[in-house]
Enzyme design. Structure first.
Site, PDB file in Angstrom:
ATOM      1  N   ASN A   7     -43.465   7.728  25.494  1.00  0.00           N
ATOM      2  CA  ASN A   7     -43.453   9.136  25.097  1.00  0.00           C
ATOM      3  C   ASN A   7     -44.119   9.201  23.730  1.00  0.00           C
ATOM      4  O   ASN A   7     -43.497   8.891  22.713  1.00  0.00           O
ATOM      5  CB  ASN A   7     -42.019   9.662  25.049  1.00  0.00           C
ATOM      6  N   ASP A 148     -43.988  17.744  31.845  1.00  0.00           N
ATOM      7  CA  ASP A 148     -42.874  18.672  31.641  1.00  0.00           C
ATOM      8  C   ASP A 148     -43.034  19.959  32.438  1.00  0.00           C
ATOM      9  O   ASP A 148     -42.050  20.589  32.822  1.00  0.00           O
ATOM     10  CB  ASP A 148     -42.772  19.038  30.151  1.00  0.00           C
ATOM     11  N   GLY A 210     -31.114  20.467  22.618  1.00  0.00           N
ATOM     12  CA  GLY A 210     -31.315  19.396  21.660  1.00  0.00           C
ATOM     13  C   GLY A 210     -31.949  20.024  20.430  1.00  0.00           C
ATOM     14  O   GLY A 210     -31.731  21.207  20.151  1.00  0.00           O
ATOM     15  N   ARG A 284     -27.471  20.200  14.325  1.00  0.00           N
ATOM     16  CA  ARG A 284     -26.294  21.040  14.604  1.00  0.00           C
ATOM     17  C   ARG A 284     -25.034  20.476  13.964  1.00  0.00           C
ATOM     18  O   ARG A 284     -24.124  21.224  13.610  1.00  0.00           O
ATOM     19  CB  ARG A 284     -26.044  21.152  16.110  1.00  0.00           C
TER      20      ARG A 284
END
Length: 448
Positions: A7, A148, A210, A284
């Protein structure tokens, strides 16, 4: 048989090595700061200490070479020779509407990626450089592209078209494409198994949350609508991306400040979202901690994010035209942050969505699929850890074998009710030793 998946980002290359014969991950890692000073590889093998080493990587070619040399190293490696790698799978962000499934990379395929890279300027150039680098370093094996956007090619025109001049679509390919498709494919197929339904009979809403975040309305087992658009900027509020906003906002700020198109692009993609609201937080965990310590802007960022998620939940229930079988949370935040899940589901009881607070607090593991809805909830609420790399690996293997097809006509190993992820099963065993109550929410139940 060893399959390597890559990736490639603009300044990083993530990798995973999978032994298909043993159905096991044997190594994962990342090369960071590619094209920058201080390039470093972090190499992880279960049961060993992480191997971290600096090595110059002025281009993606050196990064791939570093990965191969690490994998074959006599002390830290996991394979004796590069020739054991039989294929390489590559993540590609944007393929427009040119492909509905993964493909073997050919010169024509690469040229297609180049022809649409304006649609994915932040990701596609790096994806292409990564493929070219890997082909140069490992030239004797098939290279496959897993996109994707492919999962979302089932969306109807009413879902993917924008209300702009038709000419923009016909000449410039302006339409909704959607992303996180590999994650949505995996979680949708696993949800069908958990729900004991055929994939084509499954109607669910998936929240992939995410640093990047998007949602998908899955109708009859395929993508019917999704929150990201022509680029990953649209939709939910993300770590640094703004998500939905009035397009005229950009024109207004350009007139007021003199900012360029490039400046606006950078601001909305890299300086907005949670970072833009709080001025300092992207993660987060930091937002939640600051919020609990009285930070008003962190509270605002949290409230804005979950408000947006709830709006999409409601919109997708309406789009389905029926009560969904389940809501599914996945990706780092969706899998681990009980605060976001609780707030996102709050006030949705009238839609049949009833969260069990105790179960939600327990569901903090990437090693098991869990259910966090009340026993009487009409809509089941599931937490399914995603496994994009497994989809990439399996697509690559099937392409090599000549057995691969579009996902509606192809059965993945993880669609088998007896499927077990060995690494996660071992991790779950450790989790249960620390917290036996986790067994009460794992699906299927482990305490019965």
């Amino acid at each position: 048989m060893i399959i390597l998946t890559l990736n490639c980002g603009s300044s990083s290359v993530k990798y995973q090595v999978y032994n298909w014969t043993e159905r096991a991950v044997i190594a994962v890692g990342v090369v960071e700061r590619v094209t920058q000073a201080g390039s470093v590889i972090t190499h992880e093998v279960h049961g060993r200490e992480n191997h971290v080493r600096e090595s110059p990587c002025p281009t993606h070619t050196e990064a791939v070479q570093l990965i191969i040399s690490t994998l074959t190293d006599a002390h830290v490696g996991v394979i004796s020779d590069m020739s054991l790698i039989k294929a390489v799978g590559h993540r590609v962000l944007h393929a427009a509407d040119r492909f509905v499934k993964s493909v073997v990379v050919t010169p024509d395929v690469l040229e297609t990626f180049r022809s649409v890279q304006d649609l994915g300027p932040l990701h596609n150039p790096a994806n292409i450089r990564g493929i070219e680098a890997a082909q140069a370093v490992i030239p004797s094996v098939p290279h496959c592209a897993i996109m994707d956007t492919a999962w979302h090619q089932t969306m109807p025109e009413a879902s993917f078209m924008y209300a702009v001049p038709r000419q923009w679509y016909e000449e410039y390919a302006v339409r909704r494409y959607g992303f996180h498709g590999t994650s949505f494919l995996y979680t949708a197929k696993r949800a069908s198994v958990i729900l004991k339904k055929r994939a084509e009979d499954t109607n669910i809403i998936i929240a992939h949350i995410g640093n990047g975040a998007s949602m998908c309305c899955v109708k009859n087992g395929v993508s019917f609508d999704t929150s990201m658009g022509i680029t990953p900027l649209e939709g939910l509020i993300m770590g640094t991306r703004c998500g939905d906003c009035d397009p005229a906002l950009a024109f207004y700020i350009m007139r007021k400040t003199g900012m360029s198109v490039s400046d606006i692009d950078t601001t909305l993609n890299k300086q907005s979202g949670l970072l833009g609201i709080t001025g300092k937080y992207v993660d987060r965990r930091d937002v939640c901690a600051a919020m609990k310590n009285g930070d008003a802007l962190a509270r605002l960022a949290f409230d804005m994010e979950v408000h947006r998620i709830r709006k999409y939940f409601g919109a997708y229930v309406a789009a389905l035209g029926k009560q969904p079988d389940a809501l599914v949370f996945t990706a780092g935040v969706g899998e681990m942050c009980c605060d976001v899940r609780a707030a996102a589901c709050a006030g949705l009881e009238h839609l049949g969505i009833r969260l069990d607070a105790r179960k939600n607090e327990l569901a903090r593991t990437r090693n098991a699929e869990t259910e966090i809805s009340t026993d009487d909830s009409p809509v089941r609420i599931l937490v399914i850890p995603t496994d994009e790399e497994l989809v990439m690996t399996e697509d690559t293997y099937a392409l090599m074998q000549g057995t691969y097809d579009v996902h509606t006509r192809f059965t993945y190993s993880f669609q088998d009710p007896t499927y077990v992820n060995k690494a996660r099963a071992a991790g779950l065993k450790r989790d249960l030793e620390k917290n036996p109550a986790l067994a009460t929410i794992v699906v299927p139940r482990l305490d019965t």
